[in-house]
Design a protein around this motif. Sequence first.
Motif, PDB file in Angstrom:
ATOM      1  N   UNK A 124      -5.639  14.809   1.532  1.00 33.80           N
ATOM      2  CA  UNK A 124      -4.349  14.903   0.844  1.00 33.80           C
ATOM      3  C   UNK A 124      -3.755  13.529   0.573  1.00 33.80           C
ATOM      4  N   UNK A 125      -4.150  12.526   1.346  1.00 31.60           N
ATOM      5  CA  UNK A 125      -3.628  11.168   1.194  1.00 31.60           C
ATOM      6  C   UNK A 125      -4.564  10.223   1.936  1.00 31.60           C
ATOM      7  N   UNK A 126      -4.204   8.947   1.954  1.00 31.98           N
ATOM      8  CA  UNK A 126      -5.013   7.970   2.653  1.00 31.98           C
ATOM      9  C   UNK A 126      -4.130   6.851   3.205  1.00 31.98           C
ATOM     10  N   UNK A 127      -4.649   6.154   4.202  1.00 31.60           N
ATOM     11  CA  UNK A 127      -3.987   4.979   4.772  1.00 31.60           C
ATOM     12  C   UNK A 127      -4.848   3.764   4.454  1.00 31.60           C
ATOM     13  N   UNK A 128      -4.210   2.705   3.968  1.00 31.73           N
ATOM     14  CA  UNK A 128      -4.901   1.449   3.705  1.00 31.73           C
ATOM     15  C   UNK A 128      -4.265   0.348   4.552  1.00 31.73           C
ATOM     16  N   UNK A 129      -5.085  -0.520   5.123  1.00 27.97           N
ATOM     17  CA  UNK A 129      -4.584  -1.662   5.867  1.00 27.97           C
ATOM     18  C   UNK A 129      -5.644  -2.749   5.861  1.00 27.97           C
ATOM     19  N   UNK A 130      -5.315  -3.883   6.454  1.00 28.63           N
ATOM     20  CA  UNK A 130      -6.193  -5.057   6.443  1.00 28.63           C
ATOM     21  C   UNK A 130      -6.589  -5.430   5.019  1.00 28.63           C
ATOM     22  N   UNK A 131      -5.532  -5.630   4.210  1.00 29.14           N
ATOM     23  CA  UNK A 131      -5.695  -6.023   2.811  1.00 29.14           C
ATOM     24  C   UNK A 131      -6.519  -5.024   2.016  1.00 29.14           C
ATOM     25  N   UNK A 132      -6.455  -3.783   2.382  1.00 28.71           N
ATOM     26  CA  UNK A 132      -7.151  -2.733   1.645  1.00 28.71           C
ATOM     27  C   UNK A 132      -8.602  -2.567   2.010  1.00 28.71           C
ATOM     28  N   UNK A 133      -9.081  -3.337   3.014  1.00 28.18           N
ATOM     29  CA  UNK A 133     -10.490  -3.235   3.398  1.00 28.18           C
ATOM     30  C   UNK A 133     -10.745  -2.063   4.343  1.00 28.18           C
ATOM     31  N   UNK A 134      -9.708  -1.539   4.982  1.00 26.59           N
ATOM     32  CA  UNK A 134      -9.852  -0.406   5.875  1.00 26.59           C
ATOM     33  C   UNK A 134      -9.133   0.787   5.285  1.00 26.59           C
ATOM     34  N   UNK A 135      -9.758   1.946   5.380  1.00 27.13           N
ATOM     35  CA  UNK A 135      -9.175   3.165   4.824  1.00 27.13           C
ATOM     36  C   UNK A 135      -9.398   4.309   5.800  1.00 27.13           C
ATOM     37  N   UNK A 136      -8.417   5.163   5.893  1.00 27.81           N
ATOM     38  CA  UNK A 136      -8.522   6.385   6.698  1.00 27.81           C
ATOM     39  C   UNK A 136      -7.902   7.512   5.888  1.00 27.81           C
TER      40      UNK A 136
ATOM     41  N   UNK B 269       0.820  -1.216   0.000  1.00 30.16           N
ATOM     42  CA  UNK B 269       0.000   0.000   0.000  1.00 30.16           C
ATOM     43  C   UNK B 269       0.854   1.266   0.000  1.00 30.16           C
ATOM     44  N   UNK B 270       2.143   1.144  -0.259  1.00 31.62           N
ATOM     45  CA  UNK B 270       3.006   2.325  -0.334  1.00 31.62           C
ATOM     46  C   UNK B 270       2.965   2.878  -1.751  1.00 31.62           C
ATOM     47  N   UNK B 271       2.202   3.936  -1.929  1.00 26.22           N
ATOM     48  CA  UNK B 271       2.017   4.568  -3.244  1.00 26.22           C
ATOM     49  C   UNK B 271       1.987   6.080  -3.048  1.00 26.22           C
ATOM     50  N   UNK B 272       3.137   6.702  -2.725  1.00 25.51           N
ATOM     51  CA  UNK B 272       3.137   8.133  -2.376  1.00 25.51           C
ATOM     52  C   UNK B 272       2.756   9.055  -3.521  1.00 25.51           C
ATOM     53  N   UNK B 273       2.849   8.590  -4.766  1.00 28.96           N
ATOM     54  CA  UNK B 273       2.467   9.438  -5.899  1.00 28.96           C
ATOM     55  C   UNK B 273       1.001   9.284  -6.280  1.00 28.96           C
ATOM     56  N   UNK B 274       0.334   8.254  -5.763  1.00 27.18           N
ATOM     57  CA  UNK B 274      -1.070   8.028  -6.115  1.00 27.18           C
ATOM     58  C   UNK B 274      -1.267   7.382  -7.464  1.00 27.18           C
ATOM     59  N   UNK B 275      -0.176   6.868  -8.051  1.00 30.14           N
ATOM     60  CA  UNK B 275      -0.286   6.280  -9.386  1.00 30.14           C
ATOM     61  C   UNK B 275      -1.159   5.037  -9.386  1.00 30.14           C
ATOM     62  N   UNK B 276      -1.097   4.249  -8.309  1.00 31.37           N
ATOM     63  CA  UNK B 276      -1.855   2.997  -8.270  1.00 31.37           C
ATOM     64  C   UNK B 276      -3.255   3.189  -7.700  1.00 31.37           C
ATOM     65  N   UNK B 277      -3.384   3.983  -6.635  1.00 32.00           N
ATOM     66  CA  UNK B 277      -4.659   4.094  -5.930  1.00 32.00           C
ATOM     67  C   UNK B 277      -5.387   5.418  -6.173  1.00 32.00           C
ATOM     68  N   UNK B 278      -4.803   6.290  -7.003  1.00 26.73           N
ATOM     69  CA  UNK B 278      -5.468   7.543  -7.327  1.00 26.73           C
ATOM     70  C   UNK B 278      -5.276   8.655  -6.310  1.00 26.73           C
ATOM     71  N   UNK B 279      -4.780   8.317  -5.127  1.00 22.92           N
ATOM     72  CA  UNK B 279      -4.523   9.267  -4.049  1.00 22.92           C
ATOM     73  C   UNK B 279      -3.263   8.790  -3.338  1.00 22.92           C
ATOM     74  N   UNK B 280      -2.364   9.698  -2.958  1.00 23.27           N
ATOM     75  CA  UNK B 280      -1.171   9.244  -2.222  1.00 23.27           C
ATOM     76  C   UNK B 280      -1.558   8.314  -1.079  1.00 23.27           C
ATOM     77  N   UNK B 281      -0.961   7.131  -1.048  1.00 21.26           N
ATOM     78  CA  UNK B 281      -1.391   6.080  -0.131  1.00 21.26           C
ATOM     79  C   UNK B 281      -0.199   5.549   0.657  1.00 21.26           C
ATOM     80  N   UNK B 282      -0.458   5.255   1.946  1.00 26.07           N
ATOM     81  CA  UNK B 282       0.593   4.751   2.823  1.00 26.07           C
ATOM     82  C   UNK B 282       0.050   3.574   3.631  1.00 26.07           C
ATOM     83  N   UNK B 283       0.928   2.667   4.060  1.00 32.74           N
ATOM     84  CA  UNK B 283       0.478   1.578   4.940  1.00 32.74           C
ATOM     85  C   UNK B 283       0.111   2.116   6.318  1.00 32.74           C
ATOM     86  N   UNK B 284      -0.539   1.271   7.099  1.00 32.90           N
ATOM     87  CA  UNK B 284      -0.930   1.639   8.452  1.00 32.90           C
ATOM     88  C   UNK B 284       0.304   1.962   9.288  1.00 32.90           C
ATOM     89  N   UNK B 285       0.269   3.107   9.974  1.00 27.87           N
ATOM     90  CA  UNK B 285       1.350   3.613  10.830  1.00 27.87           C
ATOM     91  C   UNK B 285       2.566   4.108  10.055  1.00 27.87           C
TER      92      UNK B 285
END
Length: 365
Positions: free
Chosen positions: A299-311, A258-274
């Motif tokens: 500005x970004x989002x956190x994904x965890x639990x196999x992408x089922x949880x988002x913050x 879930x490390x996608x700081x540019x948002x290329x994969x998830x459309x929004x800058x994305x980081x793992x939990x913590x």
Amino acid sequence: MSTAAHITHVTRTCQDSVSTAALVGALESAWSAIRDRHPEIPAAVLVVGSGSPTKANQGMKWGHFAALRWQAGDNQLPEILISGEGLSREPEAVFTTLLHEATHALADARGIQDTSRQGRWHNKKFSTLAAELGMSTTKDDKLGYSPCTLTDLTRARYRAVIADLGEALRFYRHPEPTGEGKTRTNNNNGVSCECECPRKLRISKATFEEGPIVCALCGAAFLPEDIDRDTYEHPTFGTGTAAGDGRADDDSEDPMVFYDPTGERYGLPTYPFKFAPDGLLTRRQLRTRNLRPGGQEPAAQILWRRGKRVAYLYRLDLARPKRTATAAQRAAIDKALTARRTCPICGEVKPYYIPRRTGTCLDCP
């Protein structure tokens, strides 16, 4: 004008435009600014030297980190080298090199092995620490997660530092000639492989293709330099597993998927939990500071639990103080909550909300 006076005048004019002290002072000020935000990063001796390769097939070096290289009284300090050839780049690129070496310094302070192959391969641990310091990394086939760029938040945070650094970048070093180098038409020496220690082995190609040889010290396979260790797969060896562990890495269990700081994969800058960078907070974290997003988009989002949880994450510097409810608003809220606890049948105010499925309190039929 006398000859001596003329020489003195010319020398003073030259040194006024080319100040080594100003350059080193600007680099040290930038390092201090990084340490102010990340106190775990140690003090260091900053030097400017050659980054030219010694062989034609090697790349230019922009900087390096070396632990315990200098002695200052009873203390040993690391060395941060900034190559003179790299001073021809933009100030932001030079500062990114400083922040890159600061990542290595942070890894050394925490006892984390963030590189292998004599410091050339930058692993996922380096990428995680780089994100903590405010950089985005991309994966290179030979260097791993070494290429770094500043995030927008980091660029804004160090804008004044980068501007001061730009004022001191008035000269740079020319690369040294290395010649055309020699090329081989064949190779009868087998395959040169390294583990994570790193130790080296040279084996025949046929022997390597039969299956990897595993180091008993670090548990990593001996692999050639041109093979990506993070994606290497073999039927007898799970990707990235240690010796004696028959389980292969599962991307769904790897937080760095879930490390996608540019948002290329998830459309929004994305980081793992913590692993969210400094300066980005969730709504709950803002609320603990008596702040609110203030109308800004995530500005970004956190994904965890196999992408089922988002913050969703919001920029701290754009957040606004929480609104304070007026007396009339608090009275209206109390009235509404009391109505939810009042039974429409018996008219009693209960210590719980009236269940919607029955429409009555628990005592009424």
